[in-house]
Scaffold this active site. Structure first.
Site, PDB file in Angstrom:
ATOM      1  N   TYR A 146    -137.604 -38.865 -12.365  1.00 17.05           N
ATOM      2  CA  TYR A 146    -136.460 -39.761 -12.299  1.00 17.05           C
ATOM      3  C   TYR A 146    -136.927 -41.126 -11.817  1.00 17.05           C
ATOM      4  CZ  TYR A 146    -133.021 -35.992 -12.835  1.00 17.05           C
ATOM      5  OH  TYR A 146    -132.251 -34.966 -13.320  1.00 17.05           O
ATOM      6  N   ASP A 158    -125.363 -36.456 -14.084  1.00 10.71           N
ATOM      7  CA  ASP A 158    -123.985 -36.677 -13.655  1.00 10.71           C
ATOM      8  C   ASP A 158    -123.344 -37.850 -14.386  1.00 10.71           C
ATOM      9  OD1 ASP A 158    -124.322 -34.635 -11.762  1.00 10.71           O
ATOM     10  OD2 ASP A 158    -125.202 -36.058 -10.346  1.00 10.71           O
TER      11      ASP A 158
END
Length: 455
Positions: A231, A153
């Site tokens: 992540y 994003d």
């Protein structure tokens, strides 16, 4: 026909649409046949310069001299096709090979990685500008068979994003590729190949870098061939209860329905089960005063839209003592909680796509390119540390409030509303029903346009 429509006879509507589809398919086949039989008027030299020489060969065949030459080099061509990422079928004026690139980017100034949102700049758009500027891209993006591992994003960074596409190659179909073993030695082809890392990094912005490249098979897909993704989410410890967060984090490990931990995309995603293989928290060696920088490492086979940021947001509420670790169990029970409670996601800035793992993929970087990359990253680190030093100077030079100066009363923070008492979002079934209703209306309107009736 109007009577049938008013009566709601969907079977006639479907039959009419199917007939129209067959007509369009037949028309498409006719046009393709005409294209295949058309005579290309341009000269071979011009076609070769325009990257279309292989089209003429495909439609009109080859002359006897070229057939003889190909026959003599058939063994060589077959051996080259066995090299990972090398496919002679795509050769035109330039040789191509299919490669994976490992990409690092600092996402603060970008509107995400993917460029489909019509917002600029994106990391992807900058990469393709560099590919076109360096003439590594042969053909357009569709012809390059481009794929990416993830769509991070706006503001999210990565040190291990992976993309794959056809790029120009120095390797040619010729007897010089023939080696005694019957296959090209990988070390040899690396030495003779274009240094993709060096060439691209010379023209990319300072906050985007190619970390390495690897030849891959033509059936490789950066997204669907990925085995797992990891992540990292950085945060300052402050007064957070790390033990409570770790206890809650363990509940997220395993295969669960994470629809209450993501932004739902009912139009395209129908399965919200994902497998989290590990979730760990640990301190880093970075400190600022009495505060300590920590990191959450989350690994899984795949992730939903905003899943990591939603999970971290709930963990922070638990760490602050605003929610019990048991709230994780309740949110994972989608039978009892089918509608996601509304809560704010964690900030995107501390989120980093750390790594994407594939089978038999080993990224390489030449020693010269590796050294240049190392120097560049060191310079970037020092640059940001200088900026931090300036802000620190401003902090210690703030004008202190005098004792007789009235202090404004601090605004009270809004009281915390328990997650389970908050307004909820529409469930998947409700979203899907609304989407299907709009889709049916669209088909109905399209049918009226086809048959010439007013909408």
């Amino acid at each position: 026909m109007a009577t049938q429509l008013n009566g709601g006879d969907n079977s006639d509507l479907i039959a009419t649409l199917q007939a129209r589809v067959k007509e369009l398919e037949a028309e498409n086949a006719r046009l393709l046949s005409q294209l295949a039989n058309c005579q290309i008027q341009e000269s071979p030299g011009k076609l070769e310069r325009s990257g279309s020489f292989h089209v003429e060969k495909k439609f009109h065949g080859t002359d006897a001299k070229e057939k003889k030459s190909r026959k003599g080099n058939r063994k060589s061509g077959e051996k080259i096709e066995n090299v990972p990422g090398y496919n002679s079928r795509f050769m035109n004026h330039h040789s191509k090979r299919y490669v994976a690139l490992k990409v690092m980017y600092f996402g603060k100034r970008y509107y995400g990685f993917a460029s489909e949102a019509q917002m600029e700049p994106t990391v992807e758009s900058e990469i393709f500008k560099a590919l076109e500027k360096t003439r590594l891209l042969v053909g357009d993006r569709k012809e390059s068979q481009y794929s990416r591992c993830g769509r991070t994003d706006k503001g999210v960074s990565s040190v291990g994003q992976v993309i794959a596409l056809f790029l120009r190659s120095n390797l040619k179909i010729s007897g010089s590729n023939d080696v005694g073993s019957g296959e090209i030695a990988l070390e040899s082809q690396y030495e003779r190949e274009i240094d993709y890392v060096r060439v691209l990094n010379r023209v990319l912005p300072n906050d985007i870098r190619i970390m390495g490249w690897c030849p891959v098979p033509v059936n490789f897909h950066a997204r669907f061939s990925c085995l797992s993704r990891q992540y990292k989410y950085f945060f300052w410890k402050e007064n957070l209860n790390i033990l409570a967060m770790e206890s809650a984090g363990k509940k997220l490990i395993g295969e669960h329905d994470f629809r209450n931990f993501c932004k739902m995309d009912a139009a395209n995603v129908h399965n919200y089960r994902r497998n989290i293989t590990s979730l760990e928290m640990s301190p880093t060696d970075v400190r600022y005063g009495d505060n300590e920088l920590w990191v959450i490492k989350i690994r899984g086979s795949a992730f939903l839209w905003h899943q990591v940021r939603c999970m971290v947001a709930v963990l922070f509420m638990i760490g602050k003592g605003l929610e019990s670790p048991n709230v994780i169990d309740m949110l994972l029970d989608t039978t009892s909680i089918p509608r996601k409670p509304q809560y704010t996601m964690a900030s995107e800035v501390p989120l980093v796509l750390q790594s994407c793992e594939f089978e038999d993929i080993k990224f390489i970087c030449s020693s010269d390119s590796g050294e240049a990359l190392h120097v560049h990253l060191v310079n970037e680190c020092q640059s940001y540390q200088l900026e931090a030093a300036i802000f620190h100077e401003a902090l210690i030079n703030c004008v202190p409030l005098s004792e007789d100066q009235p202090t404004r009363e601090r605004k009270k923070k809004p009281s915390h509303v328990p997650i389970m008492l908050r307004p909820t979002e529409p469930s998947y079934e409700e979203r899907r029903s609304k989407f299907d209703s709009k889709h049916e209306d669209h088909i109905h309107t399209a049918h009226l346009n086809i048959v010439g009736l007013p909408t």
